[in-house]
Design a protein around this motif. Structure first.
Motif, PDB file in Angstrom:
ATOM      1  N   SER A 196      -5.758  23.864  -6.705  1.00 52.97           N
ATOM      2  CA  SER A 196      -6.956  23.241  -6.149  1.00 52.97           C
ATOM      3  C   SER A 196      -7.373  23.927  -4.846  1.00 52.97           C
ATOM      4  N   ASP A 266      -7.424  16.926  -9.057  1.00 56.78           N
ATOM      5  CA  ASP A 266      -8.085  18.228  -8.884  1.00 56.78           C
ATOM      6  C   ASP A 266      -7.684  19.248  -9.942  1.00 56.78           C
ATOM      7  N   ASP A 267      -7.299  18.789 -11.127  1.00 58.14           N
ATOM      8  CA  ASP A 267      -7.091  19.702 -12.249  1.00 58.14           C
ATOM      9  C   ASP A 267      -8.470  20.101 -12.768  1.00 58.14           C
ATOM     10  N   ASN A 293      -2.753  16.835  -5.443  1.00 63.19           N
ATOM     11  CA  ASN A 293      -3.694  17.819  -4.886  1.00 63.19           C
ATOM     12  C   ASN A 293      -3.297  19.274  -5.121  1.00 63.19           C
ATOM     13  N   GLY A 295      -3.319  20.559  -8.216  1.00 64.42           N
ATOM     14  CA  GLY A 295      -4.191  20.958  -9.299  1.00 64.42           C
ATOM     15  C   GLY A 295      -3.450  21.051 -10.612  1.00 64.42           C
TER      16      GLY A 295
END
Length: 322
Positions: A196, A266-267, A293, A295
């Motif tokens: 991310s 946040d993937d 966070n 990702g």
């Protein structure tokens, strides 16, 4: 001392979805643990390999999950196959000049099913995989060649997203222009989708991030075969559990497999809501959201942030039907 085996199965002729043939299918695998323990089948991600546990000198990519006590080595036996098309010992364009030009996710899952049967297993107690590994798990569940007690699908959905396919195509074009430098560019591009923006800002200064990206690209072009990477990008793009099928909901809805899905903050490639929707197609389903966070690569990192959910899921014996 725990039993530890890394070996290669030779499985004879193998025909792909496209009708191409591998004359003698080779499937590299790792097995750790003792026969009689519950079997954990681990499916690896795009550029991963069969070394889930590894050795003390060369620890596997999920050794932290096992030795960290979330899936203790003395409670389970672990089996991981290197997917065909990958350059780490299974049949691929890296070693076979006549390797099929077109390979799909269903082909690599079919090969894994042959490997499981050849090794004498008829039941999978725990099926687990992240990203491309989670996609393999979905296909294994649909095919239902083996009874599966519990399945864990991390950062994966029922089809490859258009966003992911767009990045894959840019990577493919870069490699086709120049195998070596194209591989570096492809890996740098991939890393931007695996992590991310928050994790980059937290970890790097603007100058540091440029060097980090170049380091990842240079390392990848030395260690991974370009033809294999092109093959696996095609495999990833081929994933769609509903392709040419009208009964997926019916099949998933009657399975007694207890399924856990997990999505990560946040993937960019496989957002949490789509991961949840994939799991919701099953009769028994639990979902966890990981606010880490990092990702998409969250399933490979920061185990203490999410593996307690895995541990709890594996210990639960009673599930309510939806």
């Amino acid at each position: 001392m725990t039993n530890y085996t890394v070996d290669t199965l030779e499985l004879g002729p193998f025909t792909t979805e496209s009708g191409e043939t591998i004359l003698n299918l080779k499937l590299r695998y790792e097995h750790v643990g003792y026969q009689g323990q519950p079997l954990v089948l681990v499916c690896h991600a795009l550029t991963g390999n069969h070394l889930t546990y590894g050795t003390d000198d060369n620890p596997g990519w999920w050794r932290g999950i096992i030795d960290g006590g979330y899936m203790p080595i003395h409670d389970y036996q672990f089996l991981t196959f290197n997917v065909i098309g990958s350059p780490y010992g299974s049949s691929s364009a890296h070693t076979d000049a006549d390797f099929p030009k077109h390979l799909t996710l269903r082909d690599i899952v079919h090969a894994i099913e042959l490997g499981i049967k050849t090794l004498g297993f008829d039941r999978i107690n725990i099926l687990i995989g992240g990203s491309l590994g989670g996609m393999q798990a979905l296909e294994l569940l649909y095919n239902h060649k083996f009874e599966v007690d519990k399945a864990v699908i991390l950062a994966a959905t029922d089809k490859t997203s258009s966003y992911s396919r767009a990045f894959n195509e840019i990577a493919r074009q870069a490699i086709q222009l120049d195998h070596s430098e194209g591989m570096s560019i492809a890996r740098q591009l991939g890393f931007l989708t695996y992590r991310s923006s928050k994790s980059y800002d937290r970890r790097f200064t603007p100058d540091q991030v440029v060097n980090y990206q170049k380091h990842q690209g240079n390392k990848f072009k030395k260690n991974f075969d370009p033809l294999s990477y092109l093959t696996l990008l095609d495999v990833l793009d081929s994933h769609d559990i509903d392709r040419d099928r009208k009964d997926v909901d019916e099949v998933f809805g009657r399975l007694d497999t207890k399924v856990m899905t997990m999505g990560f903050t946040d993937d960019l490639l496989y957002p949490d809501d789509l991961v949840y929707a994939t799991g919701a197609r099953f009769k028994y389903h639990k979902h966890f959201f990981v606010p880490d966070n990092v990702g998409h690569d969250g399933f490979l990192l920061n185990f203490n942030d999410w593996a307690p959910n895995l541990y709890h899921f594996l210990k639960v014996s009673k599930f309510k039907r939806k």
